[in-house]
Scaffold this active site. Structure first.
Site, PDB file in Angstrom:
ATOM      1  CB  SER A 294      44.097  36.343  35.634  1.00  0.00           C
ATOM      2  OG  SER A 294      44.406  37.438  34.859  1.00  0.00           O
ATOM      3  CG  ASP A 295      49.000  39.197  39.653  1.00  0.00           C
ATOM      4  OD1 ASP A 295      48.825  40.418  39.027  1.00  0.00           O
ATOM      5  OD2 ASP A 295      49.556  39.089  40.521  1.00  0.00           O
TER       6      ASP A 295
END
Ligand SMILES: *[C@@H]1O[C@H](CO)[C@@H](O)[C@H](O)[C@H]1NC(C)=O
Ligand SMILES: *[C@@H]1O[C@H](CO)[C@@H](O)[C@H](O)[C@H]1NC(C)=O
Ligand SMILES: *[C@@H]1O[C@H](CO)[C@@H](O)[C@H](O)[C@H]1NC(C)=O
Ligand SMILES: *[C@@H]1O[C@H](CO)[C@@H](O)[C@H](O)[C@H]1NC(C)=O
Length: 766
Positions: A294-295
């Site tokens: 994920s960011d």
């Protein structure tokens, strides 16, 4: 990665990491690795420490030995040590967008490696249109990265490249990308990843790359609309023919080890919580061999910014169940146990996630014991900032610089005829501006002023206090311009104008820069060269139209050797060959079009003009692919077919003459390819490189693009030399369009192929 809104979180990370991780690394000056049998001989008995077993066997062995709590520790980018099994803390977050970067807690610049080669920002590298060089840069960067790992200053997992499409000129992160064209972005992403990873026949990786930000992410902060809450409304058609291709190519052609999901939503769903986008497409259709990350921290954002889920645990469960393997940040780790307890998440799913993470680390040799005795173990300080690496940084910059305008007799300047050169502008003596964002600490800088002063005597005035240029110091600039034989103005932007978390509103030169250029032009008596240093395009129509501005160059953010490269081009040591990887729109475009409108295609009902050279028909300041040379090149078509027949499957619905397209499916596509042969001649007086763009204008079905790039090749030719190029055109891949449902179709009818002003008509029928 997080900035503004999540600065608290980010600071928390940095603090946290610096306490837990940074200090030991500096003290040890040793790489982190698992299975150190020399200090713990008992580890020899574990299969996961034994490189003679295959990765799957080793991963299964490791996972079977971990408690649930230990497993959860490996869902976070700062992965917890399992000391009883000889596994240290590992920090996943390092970056290497255009050189090893100082962004992320995984990398530190300090003795014995205080700097690394800083290549031009990606948008300028893309402008070289030199595919082999994309890979060459990747190799050099991973050599320096691995050297930094070996001395304990970096990790093995790098969250680069950024392959989002540069859809709108205002995007602050457009500088990080290879531009607006899906084909160029796909080729760039795959080549850079191949260079970084140097995956071998045993599937081992030099470093692990990551293509980001999946998907349709290209709004950071525009008029208060934030990436954390932005819902990108994307049609199936645009998704499949514009936004997805670079990611698909990263995975299928580049064999990338990781994909990062973005902050934004796509059609109402956060990308990190969309099982169709993650498990369905990346893992299912493309078969990613690696991990989905994920960011930072987009799983938390789903809960606290988007309110997409009611609880933290639901966010965590949604993401991991959707196919997420690793979370940048600690949100997933901190809430996973509770998600399991509430029955939202189970251990089987967690096993899948950590298995993908461990498999990547196995391929990197992390579980093979002391890296000094292994592949790449010999890389170290001596391999970083070498003269050859630094020369490559200069070569990339000069190959990327785009000559936008050149009045006869202006460039190149003669170093013997010019007795004095006035060098003016807020970027004229730029240092860190040249390396853009996701930058490292460069080996050294050569500023534009320094790069020009090597050839001729110069006088310098900055003309503005900074690039914002609130009030230009016109008189001082005019004074030195009037007294000089030639003038170079180095204008443009920096990270205070276009950056992560900062989209532009206007695309004209900032503040009083235009005034400064116009006033200086009035008094200059010789050539006046306007140099634009920027990530995105600028509306410089005033300069294009002003006969006193005799040349215009765009230099992107040209990297540590940018000034040397600018000098090379201006004084003719290098014949410019860069081409714009994005359309330069007029300011009126951004006044009319919302940045948040994701549609690529124009809409005649609303007057929306569409985006990119493939769809936009309105006025441009400079078009995609524009770029002049000091030489001239002519093209000739040598051989190309006039007719291609697509065999149909039994029972294909398309038997009648009204059929306008057929499915580009495997069976009928097999061996359906042809060659186009062209000859190119340098008809000028100087040697130079020239990029041949092969475009096609497909029949107008399915709202097809007006034209699209099928391929490009770059050739170096001496005066009068003729070169032959061959394009292999795969009918289903290159001549197909994406229909309204997102399916690939071969359009039937006349496809017009273009190379420069040459056109060739090709009939595709059944
Ligand atoms: C674990 O969760 C996944 C996803 O919700 C589900 O498909 C699977 O059946 C579950 N497995 C077990 C053993 O409960
Ligand atoms: C230009 O920048 C360099 C590097 O920062 C600096 O050493 C030099 O003094 C500057 N030159 C002028 C004229 O300001
Ligand atoms: C642009 O967006 C704003 C706010 O979402 C909306 O009110 C406006 O109608 C949009 N303008 C155009 C031209 O689409
Ligand atoms: C492409 O880049 C390489 C350097 O990596 C260079 O040697 C070559 O000449 C370039 N090709 C062209 C056609 O300019």
């Amino acid at each position: 990665m997080a900035t503004a809104k999540h600065s608290v979180l980010l600071c928390f990370f940095l603090l946290c990491f610096s306490l837990l991780h940074f200090i030991p690394v500096i003290a040890q000056k040793k790489p982190v690795f698992a299975c150190d049998v020399s200090s713990n001989p008992g580890l020899k008995n574990y299969r996961f420490c034994d490189p003679s077993f295959d990765v799957t066997t080793r991963v299964n062995d490791l996972v079977s030995r971990l408690t649930l709590q230990e497993k959860i520790g490996w869902l976070a980018s700062g992965s917890s040590a399992v000391s009883r099994l000889g596994i240290p803390f590992y920090e996943w977050w390092s970056e290497a967008l255009h050189g090893v970067s100082k962004t992320g807690p995984g990398t530190k610049f300090s003795d014995p490696i205080p700097g690394a080669t800083s290549f031009p920002q990606v948008i300028l590298t893309a402008a070289t249109f030199n595919e082999s060089m994309f890979e060459t840069i990747g190799k050099v960067v991973s050599t320096e990265a691995r050297a930094m790992y070996n001395v304990g200053l970096a990790g093995l997992t790098f969250w680069s490249p950024n392959v989002n499409i540069f859809r709108d000129p205002r995007w602050g992160r457009g500088q990080e990308t290879p531009g607006e064209d899906p084909l160029l972005s796909s080729k760039y992403g795959a080549a850079y990843v191949r260079g970084l990873q140097q995956r071998d026949d045993k599937d081992r990786l030099k470093v692990a790359a990551c293509c980001k930000h999946y998907t349709a992410y290209d709004v950071d902060n525009w008029k208060g609309i934030q990436r954390y809450t932005f819902d990108a409304k994307v049609s199936k058609q645009d998704l499949d023919d514009t936004f997805q291709p670079p990611f698909k190519s990263c995975v299928l052609d580049g064999n990338v080890a990781s994909v990062m999901c973005s902050y934004n939503q796509v059609n109402g769903k956060p990308t990190c919580g969309d099982p169709d986008l993650l498990t369905g497409v990346i893992r299912g259709e493309w078969k990613l061999d690696g991990y989905i990350v994920s960011d930072c921290d987009s799983v938390e954002v789903m809960f606290d910014s988007q309110h997409y889920t009611k609880t933290r645990e639901e966010s965590v469960a949604l993401a991991v169940n959707s196919g997420l393997d690793l979370n940048c940040g600690s949100f997933v780790r901190d809430n996973a146990q509770a998600a399991v307890s509430r029955g939202l998440l189970n251990e089987t799913v967690i096993n899948r996630a950590i298995s993908n993470n461990f498999a990547t680390m196995m391929r990197l040799g992390f579980f093979d014991g002391n890296p000094s005795k292994q592949l790449y173990g010999n890389l170290g300080q001596k391999d970083v900032c070498t003269p050859a690496n630094q020369e490559l940084a200069r070569e990339v910059a000069r190959q990327g610089i785009v000559l936008l305008k050149n009045t006869k007799g202006s460039l190149p300047l003669s170093p013997t005829a010019i007795k004095s050169l006035a060098v003016i502008g807020p970027n004229a003596n730029a240092t860190n501006t040249m390396i853009g964002n996701y930058e490292g600490i460069p080996c050294k800088y050569t500023t534009p002023l320094q790069g020009l002063t090597v050839s001729v005597p110069t006088v310098y005035q900055s003309g503005c206090a900074d690039v914002k240029c609130g009030s230009a110091q016109v008189d001082a600039a005019k004074k030195i311009a009037a007294a000089a034989d030639a003038v170079v103005l180095v204008m443009g932007s920096d990270q205070s104008i276009e950056a992560e978390g900062l989209d532009r509103v206007d695309i004209t030169l900032p503040g009083q820069q235009q005034l400064l250029v116009t006033e200086v032009a009035k008094v200059s008596k010789g050539p006046l060269i306007l140099v634009i240093m920027s990530g995105g395009g600028m509306d410089v129509q005033f300069a294009k139209d002003n006969p006193k501005v005799s040349s215009i160059l765009w230099v992107g953010f040209p990297g540590q050797a940018g000034g040397a490269a600018i000098g090379d081009v201006i004084f003719g040591n290098y014949n410019p060959s860069g081409r714009l990887p994005m359309t330069w729109y007029p300011q009126s475009y951004v006044e009319k079009v919302n940045m948040t409108d994701m549609n690529m295609r124009p809409n005649s009902a609303t007057g929306y003009p569409g985006r990119s050279y493939r769809f936009y028909k309105g006025p441009t300041v400079y078009p995609f692919g524009h770029g002049l040379s000091y030489s001239k090149f002519s093209h000739k078509l040598v051989r190309a077919p006039r007719l291609v027949s697509v065999p149909l499957e039994e029972g294909h619905v398309c038997r009648s003459s009204t059929c306008r397209s057929v499915d580009a499916v495997e069976h009928s596509c097999k061996n359906l390819a042809f060659n186009i042969h062209l000859s190119v001649t340098n008809v000028g007086k100087l040697s130079g490189s020239h990029t041949i763009f092969l475009y096609s204008s497909p029949p107008q079905v399915h709202d097809a693009p007006q034209k699209h790039l099928l391929g490009f090749q770059k050739l170096l030719l001496t005066p009068h030399e003729e070169g032959l190029v061959r394009f292999n055109v795969d009918v289903c891949k290159h001549l197909s369009v994406v229909d309204e449902e997102g399916n690939r179709k071969v359009a039937l009818g006349e496809h017009v192929l273009h190379v420069g002003s040459l056109t060739h008509s090709l009939n595709v029928r059944i």
